[in-house]
Enzyme design. Structure first.
Site, mmCIF file in Angstrom:
data_model
loop_
_atom_site.group_PDB
_atom_site.id
_atom_site.type_symbol
_atom_site.label_atom_id
_atom_site.label_comp_id
_atom_site.label_asym_id
_atom_site.label_seq_id
_atom_site.Cartn_x
_atom_site.Cartn_y
_atom_site.Cartn_z
ATOM 1 N N ARG A 227 -16.321 15.071 15.154
ATOM 2 C CA ARG A 227 -17.564 14.344 14.887
ATOM 3 C C ARG A 227 -17.493 13.778 13.478
ATOM 4 O O ARG A 227 -16.922 14.405 12.574
ATOM 5 C CB ARG A 227 -18.782 15.262 15.011
ATOM 6 N N HIS A 275 -14.663 5.676 19.114
ATOM 7 C CA HIS A 275 -14.987 6.897 19.877
ATOM 8 C C HIS A 275 -14.385 6.836 21.299
ATOM 9 O O HIS A 275 -15.101 6.926 22.294
ATOM 10 C CB HIS A 275 -16.511 7.097 19.939
HETATM 11 C C1 OXD Z 1 -17.631 13.591 23.083
HETATM 12 C C2 OXD Z 1 -16.892 12.968 24.181
HETATM 13 O O1 OXD Z 1 -18.343 14.575 23.268
HETATM 14 O O2 OXD Z 1 -16.405 11.823 23.987
HETATM 15 O O3 OXD Z 1 -17.502 13.072 21.976
HETATM 16 O O4 OXD Z 1 -16.767 13.574 25.250
#
Ligand code: OXD
Length: 312
Positions: A227, A275
């Site tokens: 994160r 991401h």
């Molecule tokens: C997260 C995912 O939780 O991409 O970041 O699964």
């Protein structure tokens, strides 16, 4: 009985998720928010960054299941119904994607690809002296299912792997383990390539600020797939400016999408990805979610359940 799928992020994929879940659970009626139908029918909510406050609308809700590995996007909702189990997603395909993403950047940094790219721009033919993988230490922060699987795959490639986590752990095979705040500096000072897989909790927020980042050896690298809030971004930028950290591959950010005016976008030593390190795979994740709903229906515990104590 109905399942509600709700997201503010995956709109274009909702059809795929909905048919994946429907195939895995033909006995359930799968609905996609805002087409919720009768709110009394909704017993399970399967969510990724759901619209805040909606989960209190369903009086018969039995559990909340995450469409992704993390649940910070669930528990950050200030209007969450009390006392419901919150289920994280541990899925083989998602773990596999995270392994591949980590390997990509470890090998990129380990084999000096980032330098050859720079050299090419000025037509420089310089052979960097290669480092053997056994002489490179990869430090993984967060040794849950995903961190451990990444560590094992790096050990198979002969890297030295060490790990750090908040509390003691056993059965980590060849991964040398450090834990708690007191052992963080010792762990960081041996780490040539840091991979962060930690979830965001009250205890992990900003756990890596300038002083911790300075423990990393000069010329080290960072790969963040946990994160964004775990590494203080301003401190990271300033330590990258000094050249102490050679480069960082960042997939997660304190604010997502990464704002256009954020300096990480154009820092020469930063690689930004949006991401994507462990995108959930609807066909496999839908089966995992369905198995957890079946366990809940039988009165058994799904796996893994979010724990308020540990914060993940
Ligand atoms: C997260 C995912 O939780 O991409 O970041 O699964």
């Amino acid at each position: 009985m109905a399942i509600l799928l709700a997201s503010t992020d995956f709109w274009e994929d909702m059809e795929v998720w909905s048919s994946g879940l429907q195939d895995a659970m033909p006995e359930m009626d799968v609905r996609v928010y805002p087409d919720e139908g009768d709110v009394n029918d909704i017993e399970y909510a399967v969510v990724w960054k759901h619209p805040r406050g909606i989960l209190t609308r369903y009086p018969n809700l039995k559990a909340i299941l995450s469409l992704g590995a993390g649940v910070d996007h669930v528990i950050s909702d200030p209007e969450l119904p009390d006392g419901l189990p919150i289920v994280r997603l541990v899925d083989k395909k998602l773990t596999h994607e995270m392994i591949l993403h980590s390997l990509h950047w470890v090998l990129h940094f380990h084999s000096d690809q980032y330098l050859y790219r720079i050299q090419q721009q000025s037509r420089e033919w310089i052979q960097q002296s290669s480092v053997q993988s056994e002489d490179r230490t990869i430090g993984i922060m967060g040794l849950g299912n995903i961190g451990k699987a990444i560590g094992d795959s790096l050990i198979n490639l002969d890297f030295k792997v060490i790990g750090w986590g908040a509390s003691p752990k056993s059965s980590l095979g060849a991964i040398e383990y450090y834990y708690a705040q007191e052992q963080l500096s010792g762990f960081l000072s041996q780490t040539d390539i840091l991979i962060n897989v930690l979830p965001l909790t009250e205890n992990t927020k900003d756990i890596l600020t300038k002083s911790e980042l300075s423990y990393l050896p000069k010329g080290s690298f960072i790969i963040n797939i946990g994160r964004g809030g775990i590494i203080n971004e301003n401190d990271l930028l300033s330590i990258l400016d000094t050249g102490h950290i050679a480069a960082a591959a960042l997939d997660v950010f304190a604010e997502e999408p990464l704002p256009e005016n954020n300096s990480l976008w154009n820092h020469p030593s930063v690689y930004v990805t949006p991401h994507i390190a462990g995108q959930s795979n609807p066909s496999s994740a839908a089966k995992t979610i369905a198995e957890n709903i079946r366990l809940l229906e039988k009165g058994q515990d799904p796996y893994p359940i979010y724990s308020l104590n540990s914060g993940y």
